[in-house]
Design an enzyme around this catalytic site. Structure first.
Site, PDB file in Angstrom:
ATOM      1  N   ASP A  61      26.551  26.198 -28.276  1.00 55.95           N
ATOM      2  CA  ASP A  61      25.635  25.178 -27.782  1.00 55.95           C
ATOM      3  C   ASP A  61      24.958  24.513 -28.980  1.00 55.95           C
ATOM      4  OD1 ASP A  61      23.758  23.723 -26.018  1.00 55.95           O
ATOM      5  OD2 ASP A  61      24.425  25.180 -24.523  1.00 55.95           O
TER       6      ASP A  61
ATOM      7  N   HIS B  79      26.401  19.144 -25.875  1.00 55.60           N
ATOM      8  CA  HIS B  79      25.854  20.418 -26.396  1.00 55.60           C
ATOM      9  C   HIS B  79      26.556  20.817 -27.692  1.00 55.60           C
ATOM     10  CE1 HIS B  79      23.191  21.457 -23.047  1.00 55.60           C
ATOM     11  NE2 HIS B  79      24.079  20.904 -22.243  1.00 55.60           N
TER      12      HIS B  79
ATOM     13  N   GLU C 111      25.867  17.784 -18.982  1.00 54.54           N
ATOM     14  CA  GLU C 111      24.725  17.152 -19.638  1.00 54.54           C
ATOM     15  C   GLU C 111      25.079  16.345 -20.875  1.00 54.54           C
ATOM     16  OE1 GLU C 111      21.028  20.018 -18.465  1.00 54.54           O
ATOM     17  OE2 GLU C 111      22.123  20.591 -20.276  1.00 54.54           O
TER      18      GLU C 111
END
Lengths: 679, 679
Positions: free
Chosen positions: B200, B252, B320
């Site tokens: 991440d 990410h 995301e």
């Protein structure tokens, strides 16, 4: 009003000069000079490193910052420290002139100076600087609302160069996380040698790729991979700690022989008859020193194991070989006759001497338990003194003998923490007592000492409570001036040190509660806890006499495993008793009777608990006995009753019966004094 | 006399038939039939295994024996179990018809029968047998002096095939021992999928030998070696658990791009401008899907990572990605225009579709967060539903949509345990509610669910208390019949389950005490503990609003870290309040007033404590507020005072101010009811 008092109190604390005696430092530094004033810690606090250090100081300084932040909750801004001179105006300046090597006789000294606006650590190298950081963490003080360091100058260096801890990973395997947290704790106590006992009758614990049978047949699946070994060695090195591996030969060899019976000493090589042992005790199994294949296999082991450990030393064990297999094997007897080897000692020397050149190929010198010190042993070897009264010799005598004969030597007699003796025994055990009649040169050969954590009765759940906090006292013996021997000071400081060890990941306090919860069957643990604070596990290997009661897979989640030596209430009760018997004033009387009343209530609570907790029954008789004694003493104190000698003896005998729970009452001696106080 | 009562009581217990409701089983089995009688456990108890199982059952059965022995202290004789039919007349017979595979849709059923002299576990394979052993451990009962199993027949199998836990090892690295103890806990709750979030913005956590920069520049030294990964995968497999790795792309991506900025989407590839992030939150960084080198690097990663995980699935994240870097890069915009990719979703689909064949080479199907479900996504993919109200969509809607469109799907919405919501939220969150209008075929595509432990605010010290015991409730939702929804039963059973989790090595209870001791500065922790039992950490990411307060190196050793959701006293107080308001009899009144009095004393104790404990000051205002409210309620109950609405509002407002300690009063609602009870 209350708030004003609080406020005034904190102002007073902040302004008062810290007294040297207030500081919970351990090991106690050589030279401390406290002055007025403080350095106030704030979230802006940063660290800068200068000089030419080994990179381990960056890891050490980063860990220092994180510990400080976790303790204070200040949200310190600095993250990873990765190079020198990152923040030239930082409040903490660490200057390392050079780079430390993980070897003995390094300069580990440091100078720590704290002034109102600046903290400086000067050291010859990163090893000393790491020690300085540990001292600094111990110096942190607080008042009601903030944290600060006292203004101080400390000049410090170790008394002995060898300050070790041995962990036996053979009897009960100890996973990497157990080893790592203990390395952290060692570093916090400025210890610098981790001796890793990797093979014994109960297991072979290190991967040897060319000899997979060692772990396939000798480990029950519990062993360290070579990568894990490297990881631990690096982790230790980052903390200034040398790792010495031990492969115990020629005795203690059941596991290696379960894998390679053909190098055993049984007649017909005993193929198929060696097994990994599941009991404690001393076994007959021994490598055959007359068999060339023995050395081929050992050479293959050394070829892989030696390069994993940068240390110059390799511990070959060499202890407790009873020679029975050698005596019973005619071929071996014949070999001895032919080579003029008079007895098993001669044969073992023959064996040891063969190992010296094999290890030399890997730049390793030999280290071994004191039995290796025979006539022709190379003076390069380190002699590890362990025997004492239990073995029928003068405690630690071989340490002195070795130094006189020209060997470097390390003391473990008196530091056997698995004996479950009280801390005083270890603390006052000086490797180099004032009375030793040794020349300066001979004294210099006494390198230091090692705490020995044999693991017959310890698991990952309990090992921390066996090692700590007692090993901190041993660390102080080995670091600090020989004049630092005050037990009251030690006990006072140890309370804080013990608490801070959990900050480092040591689990001695928290895991005790886990065991107590299991014993209580998830009921309230207060009564069991109270009782655990006056009980101590049986000492001197009495818990497992002859190695028969506990096998390697036996449960070590019992009351004795929750108890520790130095039972915490026993010392306070001793003090209370002594004060009361000296002066029976109401205050002294109350302190004693509060204990006694507590134990009577405790016993009632334990009985109630036992209705739903079978494990409690093991120690109910002992608790009842303490309760009975307490009730009698209360009557005596209230002058309602006196007892005759027979009654007292009966009570004491009852309290002294070997408990099924394998513990003893640490308060028994003081109970006796009080029972006899009416005479 | 007391002893006779105890004795009678235990005889009574031993003879009474155990009631189903007494059993603290979790997850609750599908079918239970308790009959009269018991199987008495003795040290002779042994296990025998028959059939054709995978070798994992030997490890599972050995672990079973050791847990049973450590719990009971019986010194069970059996050591390692290593093959079938070792002890044909053993009391426990485990028969596994075949060998289980670590895949979804395996037969995990088992039948457990306990009669007075024999226990039998029959299962199609070792996976079911392992579940049977976990149930058996939960069935152990005791009276005053001994242990026994109730006579019973259980027929059991899971409702869903996917019962997972995700651990984010990227935000805060979680060492191998943390992962292993959580795997043990998962197995005890019959969970079978461990989803390992390995990359991440805040870190790249897996060694890739051909791309060393990933860990050199992307991990700050905190990553898993490939050997460690293999070790964990084996450990999981031994416990019947599949491991699914996640490498989150294309968003990410800060850590991977800190190592390889040349495959980032910034204009000029942003070389030198990507850094490993130290805050939480969503970042712009994204791989460049238009750059061929992106796929070369990903292929190199897959080449090494895929073979480490035998699972058929590979989680590529896919969540995301805000598309900002893509929008700002003219080259990428040009590429989209040329390839008729209308928006960032189209470009991400383009990217995902390129990964499918790359993973197929390694026999892996793709799994990803729900954003990957775009028009052309292969029906082989598993859709991982996570969004809900917070993201402005109907909770878990994508789960249903995916099933309708022909995808297998897994639910994590409602199972985000990092939101710190109360257990009820998660327990009643059914992946397949009765109302779902799905065909049988569509229903079968809903594989199950996964608890999601994102680690922005959890460290190895606290992670267990965030995962457990709440995840046991999720495990029950996924295993047991949908009709098992009684909160009172859940709460009752969870008390035992929570306690037993520590037997497995989970540290949620013991580590809380470590934090409290640090906050108290080694003073008595009773008052802090009392307060922690009515406080809960701020929920729904409010503790770290915008990801600004806590960075990855911030202290997580604070009061909020000791507190948990489902504050233990809050539920009891809610019940007490409700009973009292319904019937103001003296008994009900006493229960309520005891709480109130306790909190007043507690506040005084905390003030006293704070004189030597700076960290206590963070929550003193909240404690004072609770104490003030309590004092007022006592006056109201004693009818000595009534309050007007303004006074009440002022008190409540004070108790509802955002606390510096990042916690809220879990009893606030009931305090409000009591304050208003005089109206």
């Amino acid at each position: 009003m209350k708030h004003i008092v609080v406020l005034l109190f904190s102002v007073w604390i902040a302004n008062a000069q810290t007294q040297k005696e207030q500081l919970d430092l351990m090991p106690w530094p050589q030279n401390i000079n406290v002055t007025e004033g403080t350095f106030a810690l704030s979230k802006k606090f940063k660290v800068n490193i200068t000089g030419n250090p080994n990179a381990r100081i960056f890891i050490g300084a980063t860990n220092f910052i994180r510990r400080l932040d976790n303790r204070t909750g200040l949200f310190l801004e600095q993250n990873f420290i990765t190079k020198v001179s990152e923040i030239p105006d930082a409040e903490l300046q660490i200057n390392c002139t050079g780079s430390g090597k993980i070897e003995i006789n390094q300069d580990e000294s440091y100078e720590l100076t704290i002034t109102p606006n600046k903290i400086t650590i000067n050291a010859a190298n990163d090893l000393g600087a790491l020690h300085g950081l540990q001292t600094l963490l111990q110096l942190l003080q607080n008042n009601s609302t903030s944290y600060y360091f006292p203004n101080i100058k400390i000049i410090d260096s170790p008394r002995f160069t060898w300050r070790g801890l041995m962990i036996d990973a053979a009897r009960h395997f100890q996973p990497v996380d157990v080893i790592k947290r203990n390395l952290d704790a060692m570093a916090s106590m400025k210890m610098n040698v981790f001796h890793w006992h990797l093979a014994d009758d109960q297991g072979w614990r290190i991967e040897v790729k060319k000899l997979p049978k060692l772990t396939d047949l000798g480990s029950n699946g519990n062993f360290y991979s070579q990568e894990q070994i490297k990881d631990v060695v690096k982790y230790a090195s980052d903390r200034g700690i040398q790792v010495i591996p031990e492969i115990d030969v020629p005795g203690h060899a059941s596991a290696i022989l379960a894998a390679y019976p053909e190098i055993g000493s049984k007649v017909d090589n005993g193929i198929g008859s060696y097994v990994v042992q599941t009991n404690s005790g001393i076994y007959n199994s021994a490598l055959d020193p007359t068999n060339p294949k023995t050395y081929i296999i050992l050479a293959a082991i050394f070829d892989e194991v030696c390069p994993l450990f940068p240390s110059n030393y390799f511990h070959i064990g060499g202890d407790e070989n009873n020679g029975k297999e050698w005596a019973a094997n005619p071929k071996i007897q014949q070999f001895m006759k032919k080579n003029k080897l008079a007895d098993k000692h001669d044969l073992q020397t023959y064996f040891n001497m063969k190992l010296i050149p094999m290890l030399k190929i890997h730049n390793k010198k030999l280290m071994g338990w004191e039995e290796i010190m025979t006539e022709n042993m190379s003076k390069d070897a380190i002699i590890h003194a362990w025997r004492g009264t239990n073995e029928g010799v003068k405690p630690g005598e071989s340490l002195i003998q070795a130094a006189k004969k020209g060997y470097n030597s390390v003391l473990s007699n008196g530091f056997y923490i698995d004996l479950m003796l009280n801390i005083e025994t270890h603390y006052l055990n000086d490797p180099l007592s004032k009375n030793a009649s040794l020349s300066l040169e001979e004294k210099a050969r006494i390198l230091g000492g090692e705490a020995a954590m044999w693991s017959e009765l310890v698991t990952p759940l309990t090992i921390d409570s066996r090692i700590w906090p007692r090993t901190a006292a041993i660390a102080e013996r080995l670091w600090s001036n020989e004049s630092i021997r005050d037990m009251n000071s030690l006990r006072k400081r140890l309370k804080t040190i013990s608490f801070r060890l959990e900050e480092l990941g040591i689990m001695h306090i928290r895991n005790k509660e886990v065991i107590l919860r299991n014993i209580s069957n998830n009921q309230n643990t207060n009564a069991i806890n109270d009782f655990s604070n006056v009980c101590e596990p049986l000492k001197n290997y009495k818990r497992n006499g002859g190695g028969k009661k506990y096998r390697m897979h036996s449960p070590l989640t019992l009351f004795a495993d929750a108890c520790t030596s130095d039972a915490s209430d026993a010392f306070d009760f001793k003090l209370a008793t002594s004060n009361y018997l000296e002066n029976k004033n109401p205050e002294n009387q109350m302190i004693v009777t509060n204990f006694l009343k507590k134990w009577i209530v405790m016993n009632t609570d334990l009985i109630a608990l036992s209705v739903n907790a079978p494990l409690v029954h093991q120690f109910l008789p002992l608790s009842k006995s303490l309760s009975d004694c307490s009730a009698q003493i209360l009557l005596i104190i209230d002058k309602k009753q006196t007892l005759d000698r027979d009654n007292i003896n009966a009570l004491l005998e009852q309290a002294n019966v070997r408990s099924d729970a394998d513990v003893e009452l640490a308060v028994l001696n003081d109970i006796k004094k009080l029972l006899e106080s009416s005479f």
